[in-house]
Motif scaffolding. Structure first.
Motif, PDB file in Angstrom:
ATOM      1  N   ILE A   1       0.850  -1.269  -0.022  1.00  0.00           N
ATOM      2  CA  ILE A   1      -0.087   0.003   0.012  1.00  0.00           C
ATOM      3  C   ILE A   1       0.915   1.368   0.117  1.00  0.00           C
ATOM      4  O   ILE A   1       0.729   2.211  -0.766  1.00  0.00           O
ATOM      5  N   ASP A   2       1.921   1.302   0.775  1.00  0.00           N
ATOM      6  CA  ASP A   2       2.897   2.386   0.843  1.00  0.00           C
ATOM      7  C   ASP A   2       3.422   2.618  -0.469  1.00  0.00           C
ATOM      8  O   ASP A   2       3.670   3.635  -0.944  1.00  0.00           O
ATOM      9  N   LEU A   3       3.839   1.398  -1.157  1.00  0.00           N
ATOM     10  CA  LEU A   3       4.509   1.563  -2.532  1.00  0.00           C
ATOM     11  C   LEU A   3       3.667   2.259  -3.586  1.00  0.00           C
ATOM     12  O   LEU A   3       3.985   3.110  -4.082  1.00  0.00           O
ATOM     13  N   LEU A   4       2.289   1.849  -3.538  1.00  0.00           N
ATOM     14  CA  LEU A   4       1.012   2.298  -4.307  1.00  0.00           C
ATOM     15  C   LEU A   4       1.054   3.959  -4.277  1.00  0.00           C
ATOM     16  O   LEU A   4       0.985   4.660  -4.882  1.00  0.00           O
ATOM     17  N   HIS A   5       1.017   4.172  -2.749  1.00  0.00           N
ATOM     18  CA  HIS A   5       1.022   5.734  -2.362  1.00  0.00           C
ATOM     19  C   HIS A   5       2.042   6.590  -2.825  1.00  0.00           C
ATOM     20  O   HIS A   5       1.910   7.550  -3.486  1.00  0.00           O
ATOM     21  N   ARG A   6       3.484   5.856  -2.759  1.00  0.00           N
ATOM     22  CA  ARG A   6       4.414   6.679  -3.413  1.00  0.00           C
ATOM     23  C   ARG A   6       4.698   6.790  -4.837  1.00  0.00           C
ATOM     24  O   ARG A   6       4.941   7.831  -5.348  1.00  0.00           O
ATOM     25  N   LEU A   7       4.141   5.786  -5.402  1.00  0.00           N
ATOM     26  CA  LEU A   7       3.945   6.039  -6.928  1.00  0.00           C
ATOM     27  C   LEU A   7       2.992   7.081  -7.293  1.00  0.00           C
ATOM     28  O   LEU A   7       3.409   7.857  -8.344  1.00  0.00           O
ATOM     29  N   GLU A   8       1.950   6.968  -6.665  1.00  0.00           N
ATOM     30  CA  GLU A   8       1.040   8.176  -6.921  1.00  0.00           C
ATOM     31  C   GLU A   8       0.969   9.624  -6.658  1.00  0.00           C
ATOM     32  O   GLU A   8       1.001  10.149  -7.339  1.00  0.00           O
ATOM     33  N   ASN A   9       1.961   9.432  -5.345  1.00  0.00           N
ATOM     34  CA  ASN A   9       2.425  10.907  -5.155  1.00  0.00           C
ATOM     35  C   ASN A   9       3.339  11.618  -5.791  1.00  0.00           C
ATOM     36  O   ASN A   9       3.428  12.668  -6.232  1.00  0.00           O
ATOM     37  N   LEU A  10       4.228  10.669  -6.380  1.00  0.00           N
ATOM     38  CA  LEU A  10       5.520  11.085  -7.316  1.00  0.00           C
ATOM     39  C   LEU A  10       4.743  11.462  -8.576  1.00  0.00           C
ATOM     40  O   LEU A  10       5.180  12.814  -8.991  1.00  0.00           O
ATOM     41  N   GLY A  11       3.988  10.983  -9.053  1.00  0.00           N
ATOM     42  CA  GLY A  11       3.361  11.130 -10.576  1.00  0.00           C
ATOM     43  C   GLY A  11       4.385  11.499 -11.497  1.00  0.00           C
ATOM     44  O   GLY A  11       5.457  10.921 -11.495  1.00  0.00           O
ATOM     45  N   GLY A  12       3.929  11.654 -12.929  1.00  0.00           N
ATOM     46  CA  GLY A  12       4.670  11.588 -13.943  1.00  0.00           C
ATOM     47  C   GLY A  12       6.175  12.610 -13.869  1.00  0.00           C
ATOM     48  O   GLY A  12       7.186  12.200 -14.269  1.00  0.00           O
ATOM     49  N   GLN A  13       5.836  13.841 -13.535  1.00  0.00           N
ATOM     50  CA  GLN A  13       6.667  14.810 -13.265  1.00  0.00           C
ATOM     51  C   GLN A  13       7.817  14.068 -12.458  1.00  0.00           C
ATOM     52  O   GLN A  13       9.140  14.510 -12.618  1.00  0.00           O
ATOM     53  N   GLY A  14       7.239  13.721 -11.344  1.00  0.00           N
ATOM     54  CA  GLY A  14       8.188  13.392  -9.956  1.00  0.00           C
ATOM     55  C   GLY A  14       9.224  11.978 -10.496  1.00  0.00           C
ATOM     56  O   GLY A  14      10.238  11.939 -10.422  1.00  0.00           O
ATOM     57  N   LEU A  15       8.495  11.272 -11.490  1.00  0.00           N
ATOM     58  CA  LEU A  15       9.358  10.293 -11.981  1.00  0.00           C
ATOM     59  C   LEU A  15      10.389  10.667 -13.196  1.00  0.00           C
ATOM     60  O   LEU A  15      11.431  10.316 -13.133  1.00  0.00           O
TER      61      LEU A  15
END
Length: 179
Positions: free
Chosen positions: A143-157
């Motif tokens: 769940i933490d992994l999915l939250h981190r991916l969502e919070n980063l978004g495309g620009q963060g990646l």
């Protein structure tokens, strides 16, 4: 952003890392040893990497080392302990700083003896690139992994990709002087 989570099929297992970087927004790695070539390669091409936090990695390593039916973490097993780099094993000065405070390294952690000692296991795992290099994202649950991916978004990646490539380039410049 509608991305699916999936693994590579058998036909994709020989895909070039540069193709993986273009095809995938990020990679999730569950370490199976201290040295993981796929981690180093994905880092070098700037694929954002997500890994379990160190405590979770330690627990996975311990479970695998106890197991007699599974064989990861071979760099910590006794039958592979004689593969130590002699210069490092002797405590002599290295011509470069590998970045993990090797001068105070407890080489017993890599001797293949007492592999179930939690302190030695923690010490050995703490030398891994995947816990030492910058710009890695760590999670403590799926769940933490999915939250981190969502919070980063495309620009963060994208920002992570640039930072990782810069860090990799700088490391290569330093180590290439040695070779």
């Amino acid at each position: 952003e509608g991305r699916k989570v999936y693994g590579l099929s058998a036909s994709d297992s020989m895909t070039k890392y540069s193709d993986l970087s273009a095809r995938f927004a990020a990679a999730v790695i569950f370490p199976h040893d201290i040295g993981i070539i796929s981690f180093d390669d994905l880092y070098a091409v700037g694929t954002p990497i997500f890994l379990p936090e160190q405590e979770m990695v330690e627990n996975m390593a311990y479970a695998h080392l106890v197991s007699t039916s599974n064989y990861p973490w071979y760099l910590l097993r006794e039958e592979h302990s004689k593969l130590n780099y002699p210069l490092v094993s002797s405590g002599s000065a290295l011509p470069w700083d590998p970045g993990w405070n090797w001068q105070s390294c407890n080489f017993t952690a890599f001797s293949g003896q007492d592999t179930l000692n939690p302190d030695l296991l923690r010490h050995a795992i703490g030398t891994a690139n995947y816990l030492r290099l910058p710009h890695i994202n760590y999670f403590n649950s799926l769940i933490d992994l999915l939250h981190r991916l969502e919070n980063l978004g495309g620009q963060g990646l994208q920002d992570l990709r640039r930072a990782m490539k810069q860090s990799s380039t700088e490391a290569w410049q330093i180590t290439s002087q040695f070779y």
